[in-house]
Enzyme design. Structure first.
Site, mmCIF file in Angstrom:
data_model
loop_
_atom_site.group_PDB
_atom_site.id
_atom_site.type_symbol
_atom_site.label_atom_id
_atom_site.label_comp_id
_atom_site.label_asym_id
_atom_site.label_seq_id
_atom_site.Cartn_x
_atom_site.Cartn_y
_atom_site.Cartn_z
ATOM 1 N N GLU A 1 0.803 -1.223 0.000
ATOM 2 C CA GLU A 1 0.000 0.000 0.000
ATOM 3 C C GLU A 1 0.842 1.282 0.000
ATOM 4 O O GLU A 1 0.754 2.107 0.918
ATOM 5 C CB GLU A 1 -0.980 0.001 1.172
ATOM 6 C CG GLU A 1 -1.982 -1.153 1.114
ATOM 7 C CD GLU A 1 -3.117 -1.013 2.113
ATOM 8 O OE1 GLU A 1 -2.999 -0.184 3.031
ATOM 9 O OE2 GLU A 1 -4.121 -1.728 1.968
ATOM 10 N N GLU B 1 -5.260 -8.468 0.040
ATOM 11 C CA GLU B 1 -6.170 -8.082 1.127
ATOM 12 C C GLU B 1 -7.560 -7.860 0.547
ATOM 13 O O GLU B 1 -7.709 -7.253 -0.515
ATOM 14 C CB GLU B 1 -5.743 -6.785 1.826
ATOM 15 C CG GLU B 1 -4.513 -6.881 2.691
ATOM 16 C CD GLU B 1 -4.210 -5.562 3.397
ATOM 17 O OE1 GLU B 1 -5.159 -4.761 3.614
ATOM 18 O OE2 GLU B 1 -3.038 -5.324 3.717
#
Length: 306
Positions: free
Chosen positions: A34, A221
């Site tokens: 991320e 995720e």
């Protein structure tokens, strides 16, 4: 040695040690997770540490994260190691709140801010010029970006990791730096205020396939937070079960379409410390009582096991 080169050297040294000591135990390596959160959410929007609201800093952080990613992939290969290695991006497909042209501009800018600023240097060798033009209203110095950097950033990986939680519905906002803001949506929402949007999950992966890469994709995720209530020793998290089933169905459909989703990882096993929200948001399949650390399997965990 200037500060930037020193930091790169430290990061490479840490990664080299990890590769040497742990590679035999590791199935796959992810260089960064991320980068949007670490750069823009933390340094432009100020929502995560260090809480800055400085677009120039955010752009530098994003660039150096991408550079260090390419350097480390190259390092891993030069060490003669052979496990799959890649990077994970958190991505969110963007949609205009109406058919008005100004809302289409908003959706384009949201996509550029959230998705294309990372996908394009990784897979197309440049930053999106429309976003560079937009940022130029606030940033006057792009000298930290060198043309040769894109050869490093574009070092070929073995897979792309994608974290997906929700779509973005936006409308035009002339007062915003990026000319957009979140728009009202009638979609069901998680306790994070995020739209439950499994169909848009498919749209996102189709877009990545059509525009960017044929690398294997891992959903590194995907999950949802809800207001879990402990009643008679149980957590009946029906909303989480529904979310999980619908997104797994989406993965199944994507593979039927030939989109090559190689793996899926749910976030998360346990309730945990969730960035700036602390312990207030629960994503886990297992409930954690943060006062005494007791663990209780939620209904979603039990159904998943079946």
């Amino acid at each position: 040695m200037d500060g930037k080169k020193r930091k790169y050297r430290v990061f490479r040294r840490i990664c080299k040690k990890c590769f040497e000591e742990l590679d035999e135990y590791i199935d796959m390596w992810i260089t960064h997770n991320e980068p949007w959160c670490v750069s823009f959410l933390s340094n432009a929007l100020g929502e995560h540490a260090p809480g800055k609201r400085d677009l120039q800093v955010a752009l530098k952080v994003a660039h150096h994260i991408l550079l260090s990613h390419g350097m480390v992939v190259n390092l891993y290969r030069r060490l003669g190691l052979r496990k799959p290695i890649g990077i994970t991006l958190n991505l969110s497909p963007s949609y205009p709140a109406s058919r008005e042209f100004k809302d289409k501009i908003a959706a384009n800018n949201c996509d550029g801010f959230f998705n294309r600023w990372f996908l394009e240097p990784l897979f197309k060798g440049s930053y999106p010029i429309d976003m560079v033009n937009l940022y130029s209203n606030r940033v006057s110095d792009f000298s930290f970006i060198k043309e040769e950097d894109f050869n490093i950033i574009g070092e070929r990986c073995d897979f792309l990791g994608i974290n997906y939680y929700n779509r973005s519905l936006v409308e035009f906002d002339p007062m915003s730096i990026l000319l957009y803001r979140g728009a009202y949506s009638e979609y069901k929402k998680t306790s994070m205020g995020w739209d439950v949007s499994p169909d848009e999950f498919i749209d996102l992966i189709k877009m990545v396939r059509e525009k960017y890469t044929d690398l294997p994709i891992y959903i590194t995720e995907n999950g949802s937070a809800w207001d879990d209530n402990l009643v008679d020793g149980q957590i009946n998290d029906a909303d989480r079960i529904e979310y999980l089933i619908e997104h797994l169905k989406a993965v199944e459909k994507m593979n039927e379409m030939g989109l090559n989703i190689k793996g899926y990882f749910y976030w998360s096993l346990l309730d945990n410390f969730e960035w700036g929200y602390g312990y207030s948001k629960r994503f886990g399949l297992v409930y954690v009582d943060f006062k005494n650390q007791m663990r209780i399997k939620k209904k979603a965990f039990i159904n998943t096991k079946k």
